[in-house]
Design a protein around this motif. Structure first.
Motif, PDB file in Angstrom:
ATOM      1  N   ALA A   1       0.730  -1.328  -0.259  1.00 16.26           N
ATOM      2  CA  ALA A   1       0.155  -0.111  -0.119  1.00 16.26           C
ATOM      3  C   ALA A   1       0.832   1.251  -0.140  1.00 16.26           C
ATOM      4  O   ALA A   1       0.523   2.343  -0.812  1.00 16.26           O
ATOM      5  CB  ALA A   1      -0.955  -0.172   1.021  1.00 16.26           C
ATOM      6  N   THR A   2       1.771   1.324   0.891  1.00 15.64           N
ATOM      7  CA  THR A   2       2.662   2.281   0.840  1.00 15.64           C
ATOM      8  C   THR A   2       3.456   2.682  -0.545  1.00 15.64           C
ATOM      9  O   THR A   2       3.557   3.689  -0.763  1.00 15.64           O
ATOM     10  CB  THR A   2       3.730   2.135   2.090  1.00 15.64           C
ATOM     11  OG1 THR A   2       3.185   1.511   3.166  1.00 15.64           O
ATOM     12  CG2 THR A   2       4.244   3.606   2.607  1.00 15.64           C
ATOM     13  N   ALA A   3       3.987   1.659  -0.905  1.00 13.72           N
ATOM     14  CA  ALA A   3       4.798   1.583  -2.037  1.00 13.72           C
ATOM     15  C   ALA A   3       4.193   1.871  -3.479  1.00 13.72           C
ATOM     16  O   ALA A   3       4.820   2.033  -4.533  1.00 13.72           O
ATOM     17  CB  ALA A   3       5.925   0.639  -2.116  1.00 13.72           C
ATOM     18  N   ALA A   4       2.847   1.756  -3.346  1.00 16.53           N
ATOM     19  CA  ALA A   4       2.133   1.417  -4.525  1.00 16.53           C
ATOM     20  C   ALA A   4       2.446   2.667  -5.566  1.00 16.53           C
ATOM     21  O   ALA A   4       2.579   2.595  -6.633  1.00 16.53           O
ATOM     22  CB  ALA A   4       0.365   1.472  -4.200  1.00 16.53           C
ATOM     23  N   SER A   5       2.482   3.864  -5.140  1.00 13.16           N
ATOM     24  CA  SER A   5       2.671   4.876  -5.798  1.00 13.16           C
ATOM     25  C   SER A   5       4.160   5.035  -6.508  1.00 13.16           C
ATOM     26  O   SER A   5       4.275   5.474  -7.619  1.00 13.16           O
ATOM     27  CB  SER A   5       2.397   6.273  -5.135  1.00 13.16           C
ATOM     28  OG  SER A   5       3.228   6.084  -3.966  1.00 13.16           O
ATOM     29  N   ALA A   6       4.911   4.514  -5.634  1.00 17.56           N
ATOM     30  CA  ALA A   6       6.526   4.470  -6.171  1.00 17.56           C
ATOM     31  C   ALA A   6       6.769   3.381  -7.189  1.00 17.56           C
ATOM     32  O   ALA A   6       7.899   3.702  -7.803  1.00 17.56           O
ATOM     33  CB  ALA A   6       7.245   4.350  -4.893  1.00 17.56           C
ATOM     34  N   PHE A   7       5.908   2.475  -7.326  1.00 17.26           N
ATOM     35  CA  PHE A   7       6.239   1.150  -8.280  1.00 17.26           C
ATOM     36  C   PHE A   7       5.508   1.272  -9.511  1.00 17.26           C
ATOM     37  O   PHE A   7       4.099   1.861  -9.533  1.00 17.26           O
ATOM     38  CB  PHE A   7       5.849  -0.084  -7.644  1.00 17.26           C
ATOM     39  CG  PHE A   7       6.845  -0.607  -6.650  1.00 17.26           C
ATOM     40  CD1 PHE A   7       8.004  -0.664  -7.018  1.00 17.26           C
ATOM     41  CD2 PHE A   7       6.513  -0.920  -5.340  1.00 17.26           C
ATOM     42  CE1 PHE A   7       9.065  -1.249  -6.044  1.00 17.26           C
ATOM     43  CE2 PHE A   7       7.509  -1.238  -4.553  1.00 17.26           C
ATOM     44  CZ  PHE A   7       8.679  -1.376  -4.849  1.00 17.26           C
ATOM     45  N   ASP A   8       5.734   0.604 -10.479  1.00 14.03           N
ATOM     46  CA  ASP A   8       5.055   0.446 -11.598  1.00 14.03           C
ATOM     47  C   ASP A   8       4.233  -0.828 -11.433  1.00 14.03           C
ATOM     48  O   ASP A   8       4.687  -1.565 -10.484  1.00 14.03           O
ATOM     49  CB  ASP A   8       5.804   0.370 -12.852  1.00 14.03           C
ATOM     50  CG  ASP A   8       6.994  -0.673 -12.717  1.00 14.03           C
ATOM     51  OD1 ASP A   8       6.536  -1.767 -13.557  1.00 14.03           O
ATOM     52  OD2 ASP A   8       7.699  -0.554 -12.261  1.00 14.03           O
ATOM     53  N   ALA A   9       2.990  -1.006 -11.912  1.00  9.05           N
ATOM     54  CA  ALA A   9       2.100  -2.033 -11.755  1.00  9.05           C
ATOM     55  C   ALA A   9       2.874  -3.297 -11.803  1.00  9.05           C
ATOM     56  O   ALA A   9       2.720  -4.175 -11.004  1.00  9.05           O
ATOM     57  CB  ALA A   9       0.828  -2.063 -12.806  1.00  9.05           C
ATOM     58  N   VAL A  10       3.822  -3.848 -12.769  1.00 11.08           N
ATOM     59  CA  VAL A  10       4.258  -4.808 -13.112  1.00 11.08           C
ATOM     60  C   VAL A  10       5.159  -5.171 -11.866  1.00 11.08           C
ATOM     61  O   VAL A  10       5.052  -6.269 -11.072  1.00 11.08           O
ATOM     62  CB  VAL A  10       5.220  -5.005 -14.256  1.00 11.08           C
ATOM     63  CG1 VAL A  10       5.751  -6.350 -14.422  1.00 11.08           C
ATOM     64  CG2 VAL A  10       4.251  -4.885 -15.561  1.00 11.08           C
ATOM     65  N   SER A  11       5.991  -4.481 -11.441  1.00 10.39           N
ATOM     66  CA  SER A  11       7.090  -4.625 -10.186  1.00 10.39           C
ATOM     67  C   SER A  11       6.205  -4.738  -8.852  1.00 10.39           C
ATOM     68  O   SER A  11       6.830  -5.575  -8.007  1.00 10.39           O
ATOM     69  CB  SER A  11       8.151  -3.691  -9.940  1.00 10.39           C
ATOM     70  OG  SER A  11       7.667  -2.453 -10.182  1.00 10.39           O
ATOM     71  N   LEU A  12       5.045  -4.130  -8.883  1.00 11.28           N
ATOM     72  CA  LEU A  12       4.319  -4.173  -7.617  1.00 11.28           C
ATOM     73  C   LEU A  12       3.849  -5.756  -7.567  1.00 11.28           C
ATOM     74  O   LEU A  12       3.719  -6.346  -6.518  1.00 11.28           O
ATOM     75  CB  LEU A  12       3.244  -3.114  -7.730  1.00 11.28           C
ATOM     76  CG  LEU A  12       2.508  -3.182  -6.443  1.00 11.28           C
ATOM     77  CD1 LEU A  12       3.029  -2.811  -5.141  1.00 11.28           C
ATOM     78  CD2 LEU A  12       1.197  -2.404  -6.582  1.00 11.28           C
ATOM     79  N   ALA A  13       3.247  -6.276  -8.891  1.00 13.78           N
ATOM     80  CA  ALA A  13       2.707  -7.276  -8.816  1.00 13.78           C
ATOM     81  C   ALA A  13       3.751  -8.399  -8.582  1.00 13.78           C
ATOM     82  O   ALA A  13       3.371  -9.456  -7.775  1.00 13.78           O
ATOM     83  CB  ALA A  13       1.967  -7.626 -10.406  1.00 13.78           C
ATOM     84  N   THR A  14       4.858  -8.494  -9.211  1.00 18.46           N
ATOM     85  CA  THR A  14       5.649  -9.492  -9.171  1.00 18.46           C
ATOM     86  C   THR A  14       6.498  -9.592  -7.541  1.00 18.46           C
ATOM     87  O   THR A  14       6.422 -10.467  -6.930  1.00 18.46           O
ATOM     88  CB  THR A  14       6.979  -9.233 -10.154  1.00 18.46           C
ATOM     89  OG1 THR A  14       7.367  -7.786  -9.708  1.00 18.46           O
ATOM     90  CG2 THR A  14       6.831  -9.646 -11.304  1.00 18.46           C
ATOM     91  N   SER A  15       6.454  -8.350  -6.978  1.00 17.55           N
ATOM     92  CA  SER A  15       6.880  -8.206  -5.374  1.00 17.55           C
ATOM     93  C   SER A  15       5.855  -8.947  -4.537  1.00 17.55           C
ATOM     94  O   SER A  15       6.026  -9.576  -3.791  1.00 17.55           O
ATOM     95  CB  SER A  15       7.092  -7.008  -4.962  1.00 17.55           C
ATOM     96  OG  SER A  15       7.835  -6.015  -5.866  1.00 17.55           O
ATOM     97  N   LEU A  16       4.517  -8.728  -4.970  1.00 18.27           N
ATOM     98  CA  LEU A  16       3.597  -9.313  -4.215  1.00 18.27           C
ATOM     99  C   LEU A  16       3.433 -10.798  -4.115  1.00 18.27           C
ATOM    100  O   LEU A  16       3.190 -11.416  -3.569  1.00 18.27           O
ATOM    101  CB  LEU A  16       2.098  -8.615  -4.541  1.00 18.27           C
ATOM    102  CG  LEU A  16       1.567  -7.610  -3.802  1.00 18.27           C
ATOM    103  CD1 LEU A  16       0.276  -7.044  -4.494  1.00 18.27           C
ATOM    104  CD2 LEU A  16       1.387  -7.856  -2.292  1.00 18.27           C
ATOM    105  N   MET A  17       3.567 -11.286  -5.535  1.00 17.06           N
ATOM    106  CA  MET A  17       3.774 -12.721  -5.731  1.00 17.06           C
ATOM    107  C   MET A  17       4.933 -13.373  -5.010  1.00 17.06           C
ATOM    108  O   MET A  17       4.734 -14.548  -4.553  1.00 17.06           O
ATOM    109  CB  MET A  17       3.825 -13.000  -7.275  1.00 17.06           C
ATOM    110  CG  MET A  17       2.520 -12.832  -7.996  1.00 17.06           C
ATOM    111  SD  MET A  17       2.605 -13.613  -9.471  1.00 17.06           S
ATOM    112  CE  MET A  17       1.595 -12.656 -10.440  1.00 17.06           C
TER     113      MET A  17
END
Ligand code: ATP
Ligand code: MG
Lengths: 287, 318
Positions: free
Chosen positions: A165-181
């Motif tokens: 949630a905190t980093a959502a703005s700092a990341f692009d969608a793809v790297s956010l998704a990969t990090s979550l996975m």
């Protein structure tokens, strides 16, 4: 001495069975309600301080190497650190679990076979798959890492959500998704690994003639699997550094999922083997 | 007349080896059936099929009307089984062992205490209630194991060599126990190597040989079926055995006559094979006494049943 055992014990569903597990005599026996069923565990348990220390070292050293490979902004390093702390604990618990769990499940059936009590047990109205379930959960319940593991999992899950949630703005969608996975993978991994170890122990237990043989075979399979996965990761990393695969996050997610699928596959295989074996009383070794 | 165990054409093969070949056997309710045979005859195989632990290659078996192959759960509730290699939990106390199995048979907690007391009294282990199973003697363990088979009050007891490895005293105790169980109305199917014991307590005997039943019936039946010579030993006052041997020699049913000295016995003893009935044997004795032979003893040798066994099995093992 007149009693009519219930005639429907076979049709009891697994869900009902698990619900009544705490009354099941085989479950209670495994917990030490009548005597000490597992002298191997009782013995190993005396060395548990050493196991904890070893697990601590392995957990802290061995964990997190993949988390650090995720590409993140330097500004979010504290988040990584936050993710790492529960994960290091989880790794530690996993190592401890991998040592202790086979000592609990591997002797559970082989000890009965050795003593000649397995056939007697199978002739009671307890269906074989209930006996196996009761032995699995009964023996595992003696290990006192479960609450810690649950707390750590919840903690890590919570931290992951906060971090995302905190980093959502700092990341692009793809790297956010990969990090979550990757984070989800890390969350599941200890449970799958320990579950795999427990089922390998139980499965080997139904073939072994002695508890010692069961334990040695189980350890070999469990740590053999770990070794194979480690070698695979080395191979993948070398491919990565050679530059054939240049998407780092794709690699991390891929590896994390490959590992999860391997353990899940191992668990499913053991469960299928045990299920097949529970269908026929005759295939079990005796004497 | 109600058959409680019915075996028809039962066959079990292990690869090329036929452990059990077309076995037919019927046992009535309340019978005590002694199942005799040399090592490897197929006794354990038969019993394991009856207890649903082993599937027959072909043929069928029923206990109390339930098929062992199609209704194993029903069969398991009517039988109590004691394996040859009996299993006990060494880590438990005696009462815990019975309590655990009673729990496995779904006996409610409040009934178990009384039941354990009854069972321990029956097998004479009351004073060992709190002893560790590990500390029991072999005979005691065997009795404890027998008590366990009774935990769910089964109609049929299948006991694989309940007296094996026991000293004579423990064997007698086991025999008494089986008698008591018979009086309680149990049907007992047990195997043994010790024939003289089987003779005492069985209502029926079956002799197995290489997977086949070679003789079946009560002991008298068996002698007739096999036309066994009975071995009689006579002892007289003094060493003048010649008149005795003369009379025996002329008797049509007397076979081989042996002098005591030949078989390392005292010279006042004569042994002979006799092929007749009890009545004819009694007549022979009267005849000897009337002929003024100074008889001291006149008895059948206990080795007799062993001979039945040896004749039936001819020492051939699969
Ligand atoms: N699991 C098995 N695999 C192959 N052969 C077997 C197996 N079990 C038994 N047999 C064979 O079947 C035959 C009958 O064995 P069984 O154990 O029924 O004999 P038994 O009459 O009980 O002998 P004993 O008096 O020694 O107990 C033997 O020749 C034995 O070797
Ligand atoms: Mg046998």
């Amino acid at each position: 001495m007149s009693n009519k055992p219930p005639t429907q014990s076979d049709s009891i569903s697994i869900r009902q069975f698990i619900f009544t597990l705490r009354q099941n005599p085989i479950y209670l026996r495994e917990q030490g309600h009548w005597g000490e069923p597992n002298s191997i565990y009782a013995n190993i348990n005396r060395y548990s301080p050493f196991v904890i220390m070893g697990a601590l070292v392995l957990g802290v050293c061995g964990g997190n190497n993949f988390l650090s490979t995720i590409g993140m902004n330097s500004g979010t390093e504290w988040l990584i650190l936050l993710l790492c702390i529960p994960n290091a604990f989880m790794q530690m618990l996993t190592w401890g679990g991998l040592f202790m769990v086979p000592a609990l499940t591997a002797p559970s059936v082989s000890e009965e076979i050795k003593r000649g009590t397995w056939e007697i047990l199978m002739l009671t109205p307890q269906p074989v798959h209930h006996i196996l379930f009761a032995k699995l959960f009964g023996s595992l319940s003696r290990l006192r890492i479960w609450w810690l593991l649950i707390i750590m999992s919840v903690l890590q899950g919570g931290v992951t959500i906060v971090a995302a949630a905190t980093a959502a703005s700092a990341f692009d969608a793809v790297s956010l998704a990969t990090s979550l996975m990757v984070a989800i993978g890390l969350l599941l991994q200890p449970w799958l690994e320990i579950g795999y170890a427990a089922l390998v122990g139980l499965t080997v237990s139904t073939w072994a003639q002695t508890s010692r043989a069961a334990l040695i075979t189980s350890y070999s399979i469990i740590f053999g699997t770990k070794l194979v996965i480690w070698l695979l990761s080395l191979l993948l990393i070398s491919i990565l550094t050679v530059g054939i695969l240049d998407n780092e996050s794709l690699f991390t997610v891929g590896f994390s999922f490959m590992r999860i699928f391997m353990y899940a596959g191992g668990i499913a295989t053991c469960a299928a083997v045990l299920y097949r074996r529970s269908l026929s009383v005759e295939t079990w070794s005796s004497k | 007349m109600s058959a409680i165990i019915e075996i028809k054409g039962l066959t079990k093969r292990y690869g090329a080896l036929t452990a059990l070949n077309e076995l037919n056997l019927t046992i009535e309710k309340g019978d005590v059936f002694g199942f005799i045979g040399p090592n490897g005859a197929g006794k354990t195989t038969t019993m394991r099929i009856l207890t649903t632990l082993l599937r027959p290659t072909s043929g069928r078996a029923q206990i109390a009307g339930y098929s062992v192959t199609d209704q194993p759960n029903e069969v398991r509730r009517v039988i109590g089984y004691m394996p040859d290699f009996f299993g006990v939990y060494d880590d438990m106390k005696v009462w815990e062992y019975l309590d655990f199995f009673a729990a496995c048979y779904d006996v409610p907690v409040n009934q178990r205490k009384g039941m354990i007391g009854d069972l321990l009294a029956l097998v004479d282990l009351e004073n060992k209630r709190d002893a560790q199973v590990e500390s029991l003697s072999r005979g005691m363990k065997q009795r404890l194991c027998l008590a366990r088979t009774l935990a769910h009050d089964p109609q049929v007891l299948i006991l694989d060599e309940p007296a094996s490895g026991l000293d004579p005293r423990a064997r007698i105790e086991m025999r008494e126990l089986l008698r008591q169980l018979q009086m309680m109305g149990k049907t007992i199917f047990f195997s043994s190597h010790i024939l003289s014991e089987v003779a005492d307590i069985c209502t029926n005997i079956g002799i197995m040989e290489a997977g086949q039943l070679v003789a079946f019936g009560d002991i008298e039946d068996m002698r007739r079926q096999l036309q066994v010579q009975r071995l009689i030993q006579a002892r007289i006052l003094g060493e003048e055995t010649a008149p005795l041997k003369d009379i025996l020699f002329q008797h049509p049913q007397v076979g081989k006559i042996t002098d005591g000295r030949e078989v390392e016995l005292t010279p006042d003893i004569v042994r002979f094979d006799f092929g007749g009935t009890d009545e004819e044997l009694s007549q022979l004795l009267r005849h000897l006494i009337e002929a003024d032979i100074p008889m001291i003893s006149f008895s059948e040798e206990i080795g007799d049943l062993e001979d039945v066994f040896m004749q039936a099995t001819k020492g051939v093992v699969s």
